[in-house]
Motif scaffolding. Structure first.
Motif, PDB file in Angstrom:
ATOM      1  N   ASP A 180     -65.275 -71.626 -59.262  1.00  0.00           N
ATOM      2  CA  ASP A 180     -65.612 -71.971 -57.676  1.00  0.00           C
ATOM      3  C   ASP A 180     -65.229 -70.644 -57.480  1.00  0.00           C
ATOM      4  O   ASP A 180     -63.626 -71.464 -57.383  1.00  0.00           O
ATOM      5  N   ASP A 181     -65.089 -69.883 -56.614  1.00  0.00           N
ATOM      6  CA  ASP A 181     -64.008 -69.308 -55.161  1.00  0.00           C
ATOM      7  C   ASP A 181     -62.664 -69.005 -56.339  1.00  0.00           C
ATOM      8  O   ASP A 181     -62.125 -69.643 -55.409  1.00  0.00           O
ATOM      9  N   GLU A 237     -69.380 -63.145 -56.085  1.00  0.00           N
ATOM     10  CA  GLU A 237     -69.926 -64.101 -55.367  1.00  0.00           C
ATOM     11  C   GLU A 237     -70.254 -63.193 -53.783  1.00  0.00           C
ATOM     12  O   GLU A 237     -69.397 -62.672 -53.445  1.00  0.00           O
TER      13      GLU A 237
END
Ligand code: C2E
Ligand code: MG
Ligand code: MG
Ligand code: MG
Length: 279
Positions: A180-181, A237
């Motif tokens: 993530d990220d 995202e």
């Protein structure tokens, strides 16, 4: 004179600081109550395949319905929960609830799509998390391959060996793991080849400037190339505009997530989206 103003400043800061400490303590005890009394709930944000614009999965995100009536975002309570260790109980609740809900959707004949949960590595015991995952899968009857765990790049990197051990344990259960990220960590990329990840999620700060920002475009392009070479799905995202979606598609990104597709949805609205996907 100088001393007086110095003292004035000092007492001002101590007042502010002790107020902060009070707020923190209050938040901690309210959060304990929230977990115990069922004030947490989940919203679901859809993920979509980029070329097909087809629903490909969803991410469960926690919310707190505060007794004062407000809905509190995780950005306002996860950091304190991480400091106090309460995050372990929160993540465990989220995991169980996401598995229960997904299983209920499957039982209702809705498409079986993977659901992702976020797991904090601020306070964790690899063996405990892995057994918690196995238990949640067992008691809900949810197939392991429909569960995905999102770990942030920065937390994986600061946790080193313990993170490696955790990722191996999760993968051994047949549960997917994604990064993530991505791009906000320390760009130490060794861990990408040490494990089989399912997906890399490009942080929304890199998606934000598309398609205009040449630098961000170059970064996204490089991440996609690397992800592809390692055979990972690459998810953009924070996609808010059609132009950003087009740019990600052009750059070879597989999937997207963001307000363009919708804000995170309550379970009932996510269920409707799943029904529409079958129709
Ligand atoms: P994340 O896992 O990177 O989740 C994405 C966040 O970006 C979500 O915020 C989502 O609402 C927001 N977002 C999605 N699309 C867009 C967009 O197009 N534009 C913008 N500006 N934002 C978008 P949310 O739900 O407030 O969650 C924030 C972070 O809190 C998450 O980031 C995750 O790190 C953490 N979090 C959420 N739920 C949990 C949980 O159950 N456990 C743990 N440990 N952390 C959680
Ligand atoms: Mg996430
Ligand atoms: Mg993210
Ligand atoms: Mg994030």
């Amino acid at each position: 004179h100088a001393k007086q103003s110095g003292r004035g400043r000092y007492s001002y800061f101590t007042a502010v600081m002790s107020e902060r400490a009070d707020q923190r303590l209050r938040l901690e005890s309210e959060l304990r109550t929230a977990i115990a009394e069922g004030q947490l709930f989940l919203v679901y944000q859809p993920k979509m395949l980029l070329p097909e614009r087809q629903l490909s999965g969803m991410e469960a995100l926690v919310r707190w319905r505060h007794p004062d009536g407000h809905v509190v975002t995780p950005l306002d309570f996860i950091p304190v929960a991480e400091e106090t260790g309460l995050v372990v109980a929160i993540d465990d609740w989220v995991l169980r609830e996401a598995c229960r809900q997904n299983r209920a959707w499957i039982d209702a004949g809705l498409p079986a799509l993977p659901v992702a949960v976020n797991l904090s590595l601020a306070r964790f015991d690899p063996a405990r998390i892995v057994s918690g995952l196995a238990q949640a899968l067992g008691s809900s009857g949810m197939p392991a391959e429909l569960l995905e765990v999102e770990l942030t790049e920065s937390q994986m990197l600061t946790q080193g060996d313990r993170a490696d051990q955790l990722i191996r344990g999760i993968r051994a259960l047949g549960v997917r793991v994604s990064v993530d990220d991505f791009g906000t960590g320390y760009s130490s990329l060794g861990y990408l080849t040490r494990h089989r990840f399912d997906a890399i999620k490009i942080d929304r700060s890199f998606v934000h400037g598309l398609p205009g920002d040449a630098g961000q475009k170059a970064v996204v392009e490089a991440i996609v190339a690397m992800g592809r070479a390692l055979e990972y799905r690459v998810i953009g995202e924070g996609v808010e505009t059609e132009a950003q979606a087009q740019a990600l598609l052009m750059l070879g990104c597989n999937e997207m997530q963001g307000y363009l597709l919708g804000r995170p949805l309550p379970a009932s609205a996510m269920e409707q989206l799943l029904r529409d996907a079958v129709a």
